[in-house]
Design an enzyme around this catalytic site. Structure first.
Site, PDB file in Angstrom:
ATOM      1  CE  LYS A   1      -5.416 -14.953 -36.032  1.00 27.09           C
ATOM      2  NZ  LYS A   1      -5.868 -15.124 -37.429  1.00 27.09           N
TER       3      LYS A   1
ATOM      4  CB  SER B   1      -8.608 -12.314 -38.018  1.00 28.25           C
ATOM      5  OG  SER B   1      -7.917 -13.511 -38.380  1.00 28.25           O
TER       6      SER B   1
ATOM      7  CB  SER C   1      -6.855 -13.716 -41.476  1.00 28.78           C
ATOM      8  OG  SER C   1      -8.243 -13.482 -41.545  1.00 28.78           O
TER       9      SER C   1
END
Length: 521
Positions: free
Chosen positions: A111, A186, A210
């Protein structure tokens, strides 16, 4: 030129277009069919045994990514040169007879909240576009030391603020199961990359769910460890008392493998837990006989929960009972206030953390005749609408005259939630709940209604407020063929029992379905 020449950092879609146009040659012919879709444990075993090289494993996953990520757009940048260099080191180490790490040759997607010394770190925001950190986040450094091959950085909601990956400053990621729907957020890019089999493992961050929420929507396993179990050093901060890094994988065993490779005390992180973590991988098959499981009433009856999700929780309860666990319902009354408390505390911390992005030190700088105007223009141009919304909300909550009424009150509610969960864990070893009240919703369905979007995290937020651990496990498909996730929660430092329980559910559900992305062709 070849794919490795000055191409690291481009998106997979860009690289695929260059290949189609004949401007670059693709990766060497690979054994993708036999390597893509295998677990991380299997791939590492093959590399250690010399049955396949780390380069072949890397090529197989890069090949699939180049072919299909144009549909999913899970990666902000793909890193062939970086990946090949790491694979070459692993292959050379094996040729020398060196002992290889537990993740030898395994591709990992990261990420874009994690600092990486050889790749841009943008946090999905225009305000950091092109920024390259001078160091690796501790979690990334430990994975590389374990032999993992970083193949790229994944898309996310800007600064991890969102539940659908539609708030990225660059582009929207699609769900591999249905590209008209969101992957969650997210960490939607990481979840989508694993679900699409671009990488068997990925890193995400979980501030209010997330990792777990996109894991549920994409049909993969996602774990939020105990706060402080995985170092936050080198992870760009959103809400410092809530952020926690964790793994995505297709199996609980791979999740445990990735967790053990990166967790442990880090002197660079003042919130890192100094005690040695309890091994988890070796205990996965101990079962749940005699384990006490509590089904959280308030989370199974949340507003808007879909019947298929509720049915999946009922199925999980039955599977636990058949495996020998003692199951009962439990009430955690204060969780109904968790969403309200979170959306005061997290924006308040964000307003402080994001104050550093002012055009002075690094990142975007808008031209202006004087500093105050430059600050304002930089933040106006660099931040998206959701980030601005949360900064303003957090600044208001912390302002004079409102601090006690909002931020102070939210912290008191947080204490109530911690106490209610502590009482629940006096009776039960783990708790059971939905991960998300719904399956993946259509792209654009909630972008005009932030409050409706916030409700996507109603089942996951309480764990973040308590600092405990939780995991989402695939629990089948709904009538539309979309994945459902169920959530197991455990007290702080309870990863060993949490993963045992998750492994029991995984065996019971026997979820083997996968997206058909690319298979029609």
């Amino acid at each position: 030129m070849s794919l490795g020449e000055e191409l690291t950092g481009r998106t997979a879609a860009d690289l695929a277009e260059l290949v189609r146009a004949g401007d670059v040659s693709a990766v060497s012919p690979s054994v993708a069919g036999g390597l893509v879709g295998r677990t991380a444990a299997e791939l590492a075993g093959l590399v250690r045994a010399g049955d396949v090289s780390a380069r072949e494993v890397t090529d197989a996953h890069l090949e699939r990514t180049l072919a299909l990520d144009g549909e999913v757009r899970s990666f902000l940048c793909v890193a062939p040169e970086v990946a090949w260099a790491a694979a070459a080191e692993i292959d050379a180490a094996r040729a020398r007879g060196d002992v290889l790490g537990p993740l030898a040759g395994v591709p990992v997607a990261v990420k874009d909240m994690f600092c990486t010394r050889d790749l841009p770190t943008t946090c999905g925001s225009r305000i950091l576009e092109g920024w390259r950190p001078p160091y690796d986040a501790t979690a990334v450094a430990r994975l590389r030391a374990a032999g993992a091959v970083v193949i790229g950085k994944t898309n996310l909601d800007e600064f991890a603020m969102g539940s659908s990956t539609e708030n990225s400053g660059f582009f929207t990621t699609a769900n591999p199961w249905d590209t008209t729907r969101v992957p969650g957020g997210s960490s939607g890019g990481s979840a989508a990359a694993v679900a699409a089999r671009f990488a068997p493992l990925a890193l995400g961050t979980d501030t209010g769910g997330s990792i777990r929420q996109p894991a549920a929507l994409c049909g993969v396993v996602g774990l939020r460890p105990t706060y402080g179990r995985v170092s936050r050093y080198g992870i760009v901060a959103y809400a410092s008392s809530l952020d926690q890094a964790g793994p995505f994988a297709t199996t609980v065993a791979d999740t445990a493998l990735l967790l053990e490779a990166m967790w442990g005390h880090d002197p660079c992180d003042s919130t890192s837990i100094p005690s040695e973590p309890e091994p988890v991988l070796a205990r996965l098959e101990e079962g749940v006989a005699g384990l006490r499981v509590g089904v959280v009433e308030e989370l199974t009856d949340v507003e808007g929960i879909q019947p298929a999700v509720r049915a999946a929780v009922d199925s999980a309860r039955n599977l636990f009972e058949k495996a020998g666990a003692e199951v009962d319902t439990v009430s955690v009354p204060s969780v109904e206030y968790g969403l309200s408390a979170y959306y005061i505390i997290a924006p308040a911390e964000a307003s402080s953390n994001l104050a550093r992005y002012d055009g002075v030190r690094y990142g975007l700088r808008a031209p202006a005749p004087e500093v105050a105007a430059m600050n304002a223009l930089t933040r106006e141009a660099g931040f998206g609408a959701e980030v601005k919304r949360r900064i303003m909300l957090g600044t208001y909550a912390l302002s004079a005259g409102y601090y006690d009424a909002y931020y102070g009150q939210a912290q008191r509610v947080r204490t109530l939630i911690i106490r209610d969960f502590a009482r629940a864990y006096e009776r039960f070893d783990v708790l059971l709940a939905p991960t998300s009240p719904t399956t993946a919703f259509e792209l654009g369905a909630k972008t005009s209604d932030p409050l409706a979007m916030y409700l996507s995290d109603v089942c996951t937020i309480p764990t973040n407020l308590t600092g405990a651990c939780a995991i989402s496990v695939p629990a089948g498909l709904d009538a539309a063929g979309l994945p459902i996730g169920v959530q197991v929660l455990a007290p702080a430092l309870g990863e060993a029992v949490l993963l045992r329980a998750a492994r029991s559910l995984e065996a019971g559900f026997a979820f083997t379905a996968r997206p058909t992305l690319g298979e029609a062709a």
